[in-house]
Design a protein around this motif. Structure first.
Motif, PDB file in Angstrom:
ATOM      1  N   ALA A   1       1.142  -0.967  -0.184  1.00 57.75           N
ATOM      2  CA  ALA A   1      -0.013   0.012   0.312  1.00 57.75           C
ATOM      3  C   ALA A   1       1.158   1.227   0.313  1.00 57.75           C
ATOM      4  O   ALA A   1       0.291   2.200  -0.101  1.00 57.75           O
ATOM      5  CB  ALA A   1      -0.768   0.305   1.077  1.00 57.75           C
ATOM      6  N   ILE A   2       2.072   1.434   1.082  1.00 53.20           N
ATOM      7  CA  ILE A   2       2.941   2.340   0.561  1.00 53.20           C
ATOM      8  C   ILE A   2       3.660   2.530  -0.860  1.00 53.20           C
ATOM      9  O   ILE A   2       3.773   3.557  -1.134  1.00 53.20           O
ATOM     10  CB  ILE A   2       3.972   2.379   1.935  1.00 53.20           C
ATOM     11  N   VAL A   3       3.961   1.385  -1.478  1.00 50.59           N
ATOM     12  CA  VAL A   3       4.429   1.520  -2.368  1.00 50.59           C
ATOM     13  C   VAL A   3       3.244   2.148  -3.407  1.00 50.59           C
ATOM     14  O   VAL A   3       4.023   2.815  -4.399  1.00 50.59           O
ATOM     15  CB  VAL A   3       5.399  -0.034  -2.529  1.00 50.59           C
ATOM     16  N   ALA A   4       2.527   1.784  -3.327  1.00 42.60           N
ATOM     17  CA  ALA A   4       1.416   1.857  -4.566  1.00 42.60           C
ATOM     18  C   ALA A   4       0.977   4.372  -3.416  1.00 42.60           C
ATOM     19  O   ALA A   4       0.922   4.271  -4.671  1.00 42.60           O
ATOM     20  CB  ALA A   4       0.462   1.257  -4.096  1.00 42.60           C
ATOM     21  N   TYR A   5       0.915   4.104  -3.224  1.00 42.01           N
ATOM     22  CA  TYR A   5       1.091   5.725  -2.339  1.00 42.01           C
ATOM     23  C   TYR A   5       1.962   6.422  -3.395  1.00 42.01           C
ATOM     24  O   TYR A   5       1.835   7.343  -3.975  1.00 42.01           O
ATOM     25  CB  TYR A   5       0.785   5.669  -1.444  1.00 42.01           C
ATOM     26  N   PHE A   6       3.629   5.620  -3.349  1.00 45.16           N
ATOM     27  CA  PHE A   6       4.316   7.171  -3.815  1.00 45.16           C
ATOM     28  C   PHE A   6       4.402   6.521  -5.816  1.00 45.16           C
ATOM     29  O   PHE A   6       4.779   7.335  -5.863  1.00 45.16           O
ATOM     30  CB  PHE A   6       5.397   6.709  -3.498  1.00 45.16           C
ATOM     31  N   THR A   7       4.590   5.337  -5.793  1.00 44.76           N
ATOM     32  CA  THR A   7       4.379   5.138  -7.514  1.00 44.76           C
ATOM     33  C   THR A   7       3.746   5.205  -7.782  1.00 44.76           C
ATOM     34  O   THR A   7       3.506   5.364  -9.591  1.00 44.76           O
ATOM     35  CB  THR A   7       4.999   3.419  -7.271  1.00 44.76           C
ATOM     36  N   VAL A   8       2.268   4.865  -7.771  1.00 43.59           N
ATOM     37  CA  VAL A   8       0.847   5.587  -8.301  1.00 43.59           C
ATOM     38  C   VAL A   8       0.630   6.261  -8.051  1.00 43.59           C
ATOM     39  O   VAL A   8      -0.751   6.259  -7.375  1.00 43.59           O
ATOM     40  CB  VAL A   8       0.679   3.688  -8.471  1.00 43.59           C
ATOM     41  N   PRO A   9       0.852   7.633  -7.953  1.00 46.33           N
ATOM     42  CA  PRO A   9       0.235   9.267  -7.113  1.00 46.33           C
ATOM     43  C   PRO A   9      -1.364   9.305  -8.543  1.00 46.33           C
ATOM     44  O   PRO A   9      -1.404   8.728  -9.262  1.00 46.33           O
ATOM     45  CB  PRO A   9       1.059  10.156  -7.476  1.00 46.33           C
ATOM     46  N   PRO A  10      -2.370   9.483  -7.758  1.00 47.01           N
ATOM     47  CA  PRO A  10      -3.611  10.141  -8.530  1.00 47.01           C
ATOM     48  C   PRO A  10      -2.828  10.774  -9.187  1.00 47.01           C
ATOM     49  O   PRO A  10      -2.708  12.277  -8.580  1.00 47.01           O
ATOM     50  CB  PRO A  10      -4.357  10.277  -7.009  1.00 47.01           C
ATOM     51  N   GLY A  11      -3.069  11.144 -10.535  1.00 49.96           N
ATOM     52  CA  GLY A  11      -3.300  12.636 -11.008  1.00 49.96           C
ATOM     53  C   GLY A  11      -4.865  13.353 -11.635  1.00 49.96           C
ATOM     54  O   GLY A  11      -4.993  13.147 -10.804  1.00 49.96           O
ATOM     55  N   ALA A  12      -4.668  13.942 -12.345  1.00 54.44           N
ATOM     56  CA  ALA A  12      -5.644  14.443 -13.042  1.00 54.44           C
ATOM     57  C   ALA A  12      -6.754  14.054 -13.591  1.00 54.44           C
ATOM     58  O   ALA A  12      -8.394  14.760 -13.812  1.00 54.44           O
ATOM     59  CB  ALA A  12      -5.587  16.246 -13.896  1.00 54.44           C
TER      60      ALA A  12
ATOM     61  N   LEU B   1     -10.072  23.237 -18.748  1.00 55.86           N
ATOM     62  CA  LEU B   1      -9.480  23.553 -17.466  1.00 55.86           C
ATOM     63  C   LEU B   1      -7.830  22.439 -16.813  1.00 55.86           C
ATOM     64  O   LEU B   1      -7.997  21.515 -17.163  1.00 55.86           O
ATOM     65  CB  LEU B   1     -10.126  23.907 -15.951  1.00 55.86           C
ATOM     66  N   GLU B   2      -7.028  22.867 -16.787  1.00 56.75           N
ATOM     67  CA  GLU B   2      -5.614  22.499 -16.388  1.00 56.75           C
ATOM     68  C   GLU B   2      -6.358  21.164 -15.457  1.00 56.75           C
ATOM     69  O   GLU B   2      -5.421  19.669 -15.375  1.00 56.75           O
ATOM     70  CB  GLU B   2      -4.696  23.532 -15.760  1.00 56.75           C
ATOM     71  N   HIS B   3      -6.973  21.156 -14.344  1.00 62.28           N
ATOM     72  CA  HIS B   3      -7.144  20.299 -13.589  1.00 62.28           C
ATOM     73  C   HIS B   3      -9.332  20.384 -13.826  1.00 62.28           C
ATOM     74  O   HIS B   3      -9.421  20.450 -12.271  1.00 62.28           O
ATOM     75  CB  HIS B   3      -6.301  20.458 -12.580  1.00 62.28           C
ATOM     76  N   PRO B   4      -9.449  19.831 -14.265  1.00 64.88           N
ATOM     77  CA  PRO B   4     -10.605  19.762 -14.210  1.00 64.88           C
ATOM     78  C   PRO B   4     -11.457  19.532 -13.073  1.00 64.88           C
ATOM     79  O   PRO B   4     -12.754  19.639 -12.229  1.00 64.88           O
ATOM     80  CB  PRO B   4     -11.722  19.201 -15.581  1.00 64.88           C
TER      81      PRO B   4
END
Length: 340
Positions: free
Chosen positions: A62-73, A222-225
């Protein structure tokens, strides 16, 4: 039927219940395989250790996923990040629970015991007995003899909170400007458009009983709709004007029975979108808060404690629905500096 017989014609004496039942005592104890076979006990111990280590790996994942696959836009990136973190946390607690259950069923003491009820007197003798019982319980776990289980359990338990703490700490440096919740991109003259296409909506296209999911014009550029959509999404509904009861301070906020309300539930922010045409009720699927669209979107059921904010609307010269202004109150659930 006489008083001396029952419905089946037998004497009452044969149907009399005993005044008391004898205590049958404890059933015969049957030892488990792990009680009589050291090899089976060792196998169970190894299984418990493996399950606890899988729990620890779930937390690390879970920690690795948090850093390697961050939520994008994008919605897809948010879904992927949430799913991977969720899988890691699920593994953390599923494997820890399975390890605890297998440990208790196969290795801990399983002898049946009777605990008689006694008056709750906190005297010295009682406290000593309680201490002895706790000591016996620790002895039953076999931790002193099963160091591998103890180490695996401590590792899993120590790592488990990190699955929640790391994402939480990582978000501390984010944007905590709560004043942004007081305003959205809605403004005077901004057209209402279909979600997600962005196509403008004519009032004549909205029929009585229909519900249209709406976003502000230009949101998709927008850049972050998603940041703005989470605040500005709206549900447009057309009622028979005779069924619409507008408060004096909101007269003119609708157009020929067409009303627009925030889709963000005032409980915890879930999107409300389940509309019941007959009753004019709008339901939040998360916790069943229900709002009466015909009467200012007031709460009629559920945990939400205030109505949905209404977006004042009208039409422009071409017949398209447009906003008269932004919302007159913050959207979404209560937050710091806002009690209602």
């Amino acid at each position: 039927m006489s008083d001396e017989s029952t419905e089946v014609g037998l004497p009452v004496e044969q149907h009399a219940l005993p005044q008391r039942f004898e205590n049958p005592g404890l059933p015969e104890h049957h030892p488990r395989l792990t009680d009589v076979d050291d090899g089976a006990a060792k196998r169970s111990e190894r299984i418990v250790v493996v399950l606890f280590m899988l729990s620890a790996l779930g937390t690390i994942g879970a920690i690795v996923a948090y850093f390697t696959v961050p939520p994008g836009a994008t919605i897809a990136s948010i879904r992927l990040s949430t799913m991977l973190i969720g899988f890691g946390l699920a593994a953390t607690f599923i494997f820890a629970g399975a390890a605890s259950v297998h440990w208790s069923k196969s290795l801990m003491n399983d002898h049946e015991k009777i605990e008689y009820r006694h008056p709750m007197v906190s005297d010295t003798e009682t406290r000593e007995q309680a201490s002895e019982m706790l000591a016996d319980g620790m002895s039953d776990t076999g931790l002193s003899r099963r160091g591998a289980i103890k180490g695996a359990m401590i590792t899993a338990v120590a790592l488990a909170p990190l699955g929640f703490a790391v994402p939480l700490i990582g978000s501390v440096g984010g944007d905590w400007d709560i004043s942004k919740f007081r305003h959205t991109m809605w403004k005077k003259g901004l057209r209402l458009t279909h979600d997600p296409t962005g196509r403008p909506i004519k009032a004549s296209d909205v029929t009585i009983g229909s519900a249209v999911h709406v976003i502000p014009e230009g949101l998709n550029k927008l850049e972050h709709p998603l940041d703005e959509k989470s605040k500005a999404m709206v549900l447009v509904i057309r009622l028979d004007p005779r069924d619409l009861h507008e408060a004096p301070d909101r007269e003119g906020w609708s157009y020929e029975g067409i009303v627009a309300y925030s889709k963000v539930c005032t409980h915890v922010g879930c999107p409300v979108a389940l509309y019941e045409q007959r009753t004019h009720h709008l339901l939040c699927p998360c916790h069943q808060s229900t709002f009466d669209i015909s009467n200012g979107a007031k709460v009629i059921f559920g945990p939400a404690d205030r109505p949905l904010p209404q977006l004042p609307i009208t039409v422009d010269t071409e017949g398209y629905l447009v906003a008269q202004s932004d919302f007159h109150e913050p959207v979404g659930p209560s937050f710091w500096e806002r009690l209602k």
